[in-house]
Write a protein that holds these residues in place. Structure first.
Motif, PDB file in Angstrom:
ATOM      1  N   ASP A  82      -4.578   7.358  -2.172  1.00 48.14           N
ATOM      2  CA  ASP A  82      -3.729   7.645  -1.014  1.00 48.14           C
ATOM      3  C   ASP A  82      -2.535   8.481  -1.454  1.00 48.14           C
ATOM      4  O   ASP A  82      -1.608   7.965  -2.090  1.00 48.14           O
ATOM      5  N   HIS A  83      -2.552   9.753  -1.085  1.00 39.98           N
ATOM      6  CA  HIS A  83      -1.496  10.664  -1.535  1.00 39.98           C
ATOM      7  C   HIS A  83      -0.137  10.334  -0.937  1.00 39.98           C
ATOM      8  O   HIS A  83       0.892  10.850  -1.382  1.00 39.98           O
ATOM      9  N   LYS A  84      -0.110   9.468   0.074  1.00 38.66           N
ATOM     10  CA  LYS A  84       1.170   9.086   0.675  1.00 38.66           C
ATOM     11  C   LYS A  84       1.890   8.009  -0.139  1.00 38.66           C
ATOM     12  O   LYS A  84       3.093   7.802   0.023  1.00 38.66           O
ATOM     13  N   SER A  85       1.169   7.283  -0.986  1.00 41.23           N
ATOM     14  CA  SER A  85       1.787   6.180  -1.717  1.00 41.23           C
ATOM     15  C   SER A  85       2.660   6.723  -2.858  1.00 41.23           C
ATOM     16  O   SER A  85       2.396   7.785  -3.436  1.00 41.23           O
TER      17      SER A  85
ATOM     18  N   ASP B 256       0.816  -1.212   0.000  1.00 39.29           N
ATOM     19  CA  ASP B 256       0.000   0.000   0.000  1.00 39.29           C
ATOM     20  C   ASP B 256       0.851   1.264   0.000  1.00 39.29           C
ATOM     21  O   ASP B 256       0.402   2.313  -0.465  1.00 39.29           O
TER      22      ASP B 256
ATOM     23  N   TRP C  73       0.925   7.152  -6.338  1.00 40.70           N
ATOM     24  CA  TRP C  73       0.002   8.295  -6.371  1.00 40.70           C
ATOM     25  C   TRP C  73       0.796   9.541  -6.733  1.00 40.70           C
ATOM     26  O   TRP C  73       0.361  10.354  -7.548  1.00 40.70           O
TER      27      TRP C  73
ATOM     28  N   GLU D 259       1.586   1.576  -3.836  1.00 42.07           N
ATOM     29  CA  GLU D 259       0.400   2.057  -4.558  1.00 42.07           C
ATOM     30  C   GLU D 259      -0.868   1.674  -3.834  1.00 42.07           C
ATOM     31  O   GLU D 259      -1.132   0.491  -3.594  1.00 42.07           O
ATOM     32  N   LYS D 260      -1.642   2.706  -3.498  1.00 46.52           N
ATOM     33  CA  LYS D 260      -2.980   2.530  -2.944  1.00 46.52           C
ATOM     34  C   LYS D 260      -3.852   3.622  -3.540  1.00 46.52           C
ATOM     35  O   LYS D 260      -3.585   4.815  -3.328  1.00 46.52           O
TER      36      LYS D 260
END
Length: 215
Positions: free
Chosen positions: A146-149, A139, A152, A142-143
């Motif tokens: 989710d801007h943390k991935s 995750d 993204w 890539e999730k």
């Protein structure tokens, strides 16, 4: 040498002057295919110019209307990219010389974005380049939403470029964009993996970016 140009020195690095420069440059590019081709060459030859003139970032801590901001490299970020000093080399020097690099950082230094800009730059402008992005679990690579991935952020970088700069890449095509994969018509790829015991096994790439290395 991956990035021999120094066009970036003509790009204003203050927020308002930088935005004005971008608007004028985009207007010229819309009016002339010759200008677009010249700008593509400048971007290919100078990663700092490409980032300073076309790069954007997302900062969720800011008010909603100010979360999307131009990525304007500061001095230490420029050094981290293009330093040719073998004692304190930049990312591109390490790629040129096939050397490992450890970037120690605190939060809010923009280093993750910087490494992903390098991956996206090679993806667009250096055919047949394979980059691997690794983080602590799937995750984090890539999730959706989710801007943390990591991926993204790569999507964000590419989504905020003019269409002509993508040079045939189309994220809506399953040939070009799948989970854990960006594939360009120029045969460059960015592939994602979790940092399991089998990461990096069985594949080859120009380089690998390992985020959250301590984890």
């Amino acid at each position: 040498m991956l990035s021999p140009g120094d066009y970036w020195k003509s790009v204003p690095l203050g927020l308002i002057p930088n935005l004005r420069f971008r608007l004028k440059l985009m207007a010229k590019c819309r009016q002339s295919s010759a200008v677009r081709q010249a700008v593509l060459k400048m971007c290919r030859d100078d990663i700092v110019f490409w980032i300073a003139a076309f790069g954007w970032q997302y900062d969720p801590r800011r008010p909603a209307k100010a979360r999307v901001r131009p990525f304007i490299p500061c001095d230490y970020q420029v050094e981290a990219l293009i330093s040719q000093n073998p004692e304190e080399p930049g990312i591109l020097w390490c790629l040129d010389h096939q050397e490992d690099m450890l970037l120690e950082k605190s939060r809010d230094m923009g280093i993750t974005y910087l490494c992903l800009f390098v991956a996206a730059w090679q993806f667009l402008f250096h055919p047949e380049t394979a980059v691997l992005a690794i983080s602590r679990h799937a995750d984090a690579v890539e999730k959706p939403g989710d801007h943390k991935s990591l991926f993204w952020k790569v999507d964000f970088i590419l989504d905020h470029l003019p269409k002509w700069m993508l040079q045939g890449y189309d994220k809506t095509s399953p040939k070009h964009r799948q989970k854990f994969l960006f594939a360009h018509p120029n045969l460059s790829t960015i592939t994602g993996e979790a940092s399991t015991g089998s990461a990096l096994v069985g594949g080859r790439g120009a380089w690998a970016f390992v985020d959250e290395f301590s984890q």
